[in-house]
Design a protein around this motif. Structure first.
Motif, short mmCIF file in Angstrom:
data_model
loop_
_atom_site.label_atom_id
_atom_site.label_comp_id
_atom_site.label_asym_id
_atom_site.label_seq_id
_atom_site.Cartn_x
_atom_site.Cartn_y
_atom_site.Cartn_z
N ASP A 142 -7.41 4.32 6.17
CA ASP A 142 -7.07 4.14 4.75
C ASP A 142 -6.43 2.78 4.50
OD1 ASP A 142 -7.42 7.01 3.47
OD2 ASP A 142 -6.49 7.30 5.44
N ASP A 164 -2.59 9.90 5.57
CA ASP A 164 -3.33 8.65 5.71
C ASP A 164 -3.44 8.25 7.18
OD1 ASP A 164 -3.75 8.28 3.02
OD2 ASP A 164 -2.16 6.80 2.75
N LYS A 182 -11.98 2.15 5.78
CA LYS A 182 -12.89 3.09 5.14
C LYS A 182 -13.21 2.60 3.72
CE LYS A 182 -11.20 7.15 4.09
NZ LYS A 182 -10.40 8.40 4.14
N THR A 186 -10.86 8.44 13.79
CA THR A 186 -11.03 8.82 12.37
C THR A 186 -12.36 9.51 12.10
OG1 THR A 186 -11.95 6.65 11.81
CG2 THR A 186 -9.55 6.89 11.63
N GLY A 200 -10.56 1.24 1.23
CA GLY A 200 -9.40 0.99 2.08
C GLY A 200 -8.63 -0.24 1.65
N TYR A 225 0.87 -1.17 0.00
CA TYR A 225 0.00 0.00 0.00
C TYR A 225 0.90 1.22 0.00
CZ TYR A 225 -3.10 3.74 1.43
OH TYR A 225 -3.80 4.93 1.47
#
Length: 347
Positions: A233, A164, A252, A227, A255, A158
Motif C-alpha cells: 500500500d 496496510d 500496488k 503480499t 499505492g 501517507y
C-alpha cells in the motif's frame, strides 16, 4: 520600567559571563569525510531579543549531514552541521517569555554540532520537565528528527491504516526503528529491508513483521511473495537512486511512494507519466514542512512527548561520541556499519 531594565541587565550579565568562542564541527568546502573540521575558536552566537541561547548536551547524528557535506544539498560556507539537540537554556532575550534560564529543552534547528546554539523562542522547541534524566536527554536528542519524521510521515505523507502492507528500507537505522514502532501501533504489516540478518532481527524486535535481506534476497520478488502478488500500500524509501525502480514496481494499484532520502544518491529525473498505469502517488516530503505551522507543531509535539515519555517510542543508541570524533561516527554510519542512533556528547 524598572522591571524591564532589570531584565535587560540580567540578560546582558548572562551573555557577558559566557565564553566568546566555542567548539564546533563544520565544513568550509564540499567533499568527502576529509572536509570535516573540528574547530575550537568559532564565535558563540549573540542572541536577539526574541531568541534563547542553549548550551547543548547531546546532538543527534543524521545521514542528511552527508548530503550537505557532499554538495547534494546546497549550503553557505562555513556550514555548521547538526539538526537536533538537547540541552539547557543559558541566556534569553528581553522579549522571551516562554523559557527561563536553566530550562531543559530539546529542539529542531541547524547548527547543533556546537557547544552553543541560538534559536527563536517560537521555533520547534520542547520544554522538558526539570526531572528529565540524562538518559531521557539522550532519547530526545536521538528522536527529534527521526522520531518526528516517522510520526509525521505515517500520518501526513501517507495515513497508514490497520492492515496496510508497508515497505520500509533501512529498517534498522534510527528512522527505521522509529517507523517500525509507529507502524506496529497502527496495525500495519511492515516489510523490513536491511543489509544483514542481525539488522533484520533488530527490526523484528521493534515491530516489523516480514523481512528482506537486501544483500541476499530479490526485494521485489519477496514483496510480491508477502503480499500475494498485489504489492504494498505504501513504501518509505530513504535509499534513493538504487531502490527507486524496485519500489515503484513493488507498489500496488493506488499505492503511495514516500521518497525521503538519498543514501545511494539522488533519484534521476522521472517522467511523471510512469505513475499513471497504477495511479501511484509520489511524494518527496521533509519533516520541517509538516511542523512549521504553530498548530501543526503543537499537535505533533504533544503526541511526540506522550510517545517518548511513555516509552512507546524509543531510540536504540548505537554509540555516543565526543564532538571532536564526529568524523569517526560519520564514517561508520556511511559504511552502513551502525544500527539505531548515533549521538554526539557536547563538551
Amino acid at each position: 520600567m524598572l522591571r524591564s531594565a532589570t531584565k535587560a541587565l540580567n540578560s546582558t550579565r548572562l551573555m557577558s559571563s559566557l565564553p566568546s568562542v566555542q567548539k564546533v564541527v563544520l565544513i568550509r568546502e564540499t567533499g568527502g569525510l576529509e572536509v570535516l573540521r573540528f574547530e575550537d575558536n568559532f564565535p558563540v552566537p549573540e542572541i536577539s531579543s526574541d531568541e534563547i541561547l542553549i548550551k547543548n548536551k547531546y546532538a543527534g547524528i543524521n545521514y542528511i549531514e552527508s548530503y550537505f557535506r557532499k554538495g547534494i544539498y546546497p549550503a553557505e560556507k562555513p556550514y555548521l552541521l547538526g539538526r537536533e539537540a538537547s540541552g539547557v537554556v543559558v541566556a534569553r532575550g528581553d522579549n522571551v517569555d516562554k523559557f527561563q534560564v536553566g530550562d531543559k529543552v530539546a529542539y529542531l534547528s541547524g547548527n547543533t554540532f556546537a557547544q552553543y546554539t541560538k534559536i527563536a523562542q517560537d521555533k520547534q522547541i520542547l520544554k522538558l520537565p526539570e526531572t528529565t534524566t540524562d538518559d531521557h536527554m539522550k532519547q530526545y536528542a536521538a528522536l527529534m528528527v527521526q522520531g518526528l519524521t516517522a510520526l509525521t510521515f505515517v500520518n501526513d505523507a501517507y495515513s497508514v491504516q490497520k492492515g496496510d502492507f508497508v515497505l520500509l528500507y533501512a529498517a534498522a537505522g534510527g528512522a527505521g526503528l522509529a517507523f517500525n514502532q509507529l507502524l506496529k501501533q497502527k496495525g500495519a504489516h511492515t516489510i523490513a529491508v536491511a543489509s544483514t540478518d542481525d539488522k533484520l532481527q533488530l527490526a523484528r524486535d521493534y515491530g516489523a513483521e516480514y523481512f528482506i535481506n537486501s544483500q541476499k534476497d530479490d526485494i521485489l520478488a519477496k514483496v510480491m511473495e508477502y503480499t500475494n502478488g498485489e504489492g504494498v500500500d505504501a513504501a518509505f524509501d530513504s535509499v534513493g537512486k538504487d531502490t527507486f525502480e524496485i519500489t515503484l514496481s513493488a507498489l500496488k494499484r493506488k499505492g503511495t511512494f514516500v521518497s525521503f532520502g538519498n543514501a545511494s544518491g539522488p533519484v534521476p529525473p522521472l517522467n511523471i507519466g510512469r505513475l499513471s498505469p497504477k495511479n501511484i502517488k509520489l511524494l518527496r516530503p521533509q519533516l520541517f514542512a509538516y511542523v512549521t505551522g504553530a498548530d501543526d507543531w503543537e499537535r505533533y509535539s504533544k503526541e511526540f512527548v506522550r510517545l517518548v515519555d511513555s516509552d512507546l517510542l524509543t531510540a536504540k543508541i548505537f554509540g555516543v561520541y565526543p564532538l571532536e570524533n564526529y568524523k569517526d561516527a560519520a564514517e561508520l554510519m556511511e559504511a552502513r556499519k551502525t544500527v539505531g542512533k548515533l549521538l554526539l556528547e557536547i563538551p
